[in-house]
Design an enzyme around this catalytic site. Sequence first.
Site, PDB file in Angstrom:
ATOM      1  N   ASP A  14       0.706  -1.265   0.133  1.00 61.36           N
ATOM      2  CA  ASP A  14       0.041  -0.250  -0.160  1.00 61.36           C
ATOM      3  C   ASP A  14       1.123   1.178   0.074  1.00 61.36           C
ATOM      4  O   ASP A  14       1.670   1.511   0.975  1.00 61.36           O
ATOM      5  CB  ASP A  14      -0.895   0.018   1.292  1.00 61.36           C
ATOM      6  N   ASP A  84     -10.803   1.909  -2.748  1.00 62.26           N
ATOM      7  CA  ASP A  84     -11.272   2.193  -1.179  1.00 62.26           C
ATOM      8  C   ASP A  84     -12.647   2.214  -1.017  1.00 62.26           C
ATOM      9  O   ASP A  84     -13.207   2.242   0.073  1.00 62.26           O
ATOM     10  CB  ASP A  84     -10.365   3.096  -0.260  1.00 62.26           C
TER      11      ASP A  84
END
Length: 303
Positions: A14, A84
């Site tokens: 990430d 997300d």
Amino acid sequence: ALLSASNIEYLKWDMNRHLTEVYGNAILPEKQGEVFHRYMVGVYKVLAFLNDKFPHVRIETCSGGGGRFDAGMLHYCPQIWASDNTDVFSRMAIQHGTSLAYPISSIGSHITAVPNHQTQRLSTLKTRFLVALFGTFGLELDLRRLSPVELNELSQYTAKYKELAPVVLHGKFFRLWAPSRLIDRHAYAWMCTCDNEQEDIAAVVSVFLTKTEPGRYLPRLRLRGLDLASNYVVEEIFPNTSMRNRNTGQLEMTGGMPQWQLGKQSIVMSGAALMNVGVPVRLSYDGDSSAFVLHRHRNPVPA
């Protein structure tokens, strides 16, 4: 050291810090334009090293949701977190659009809790499963907060995913319906097919309604990628059991008899009929969904 010393099989890479004012103190002024490219080459070298040293570790890349979707990263990491935004209605559009450029097997998708923490929208566990099915599939919710009924339902979905995954992840993907086409109104329909004649499952199909318009009906769902001359057992999985309250007319999500789209759980249809005539689909509320599994029919249909 962490990967060497621990039993780790999955790693999420990430990288949410996007590069700004890129420069390098050790680079000549006339070479400053190379800094960003050199940085990315360095990232690729790191990932290549990890792939070589830890081939059993699956790396999922991510940056600001789907910002890490690029062919260079996909070379080293087989899956990428699509967004997300995990709201199932948003995810239909996100995964639909992502599939235009990237394979289904690379699109990170999870079943998440409701109300969705970003949109506060509600959706059925079934629809969340079917959307996550067309991707890498995962669970992103606290199992301790689920009721015994929901846990049982989720276990059925997980088992079904394992059965259907080979077709979804390695088959051909078709976008049958998209809301961008006026004729499809507010619905998505996705389909994956398996060309291996030795396999029992020939295709997996899911349909989603994003917005209900009373008095309007969906068109017949015409499938693609089938053999015109072959016959298929069309099996509906996880039928709706919603019902109308006789006293109030309110739609109740459970408690009714299974509502088979084709009148019964499975019927035999030819590839020609499925692709040219199609199947009727009736969905009743925002977020309603339906799914079919097509099995190869090994015996001839009686005349």
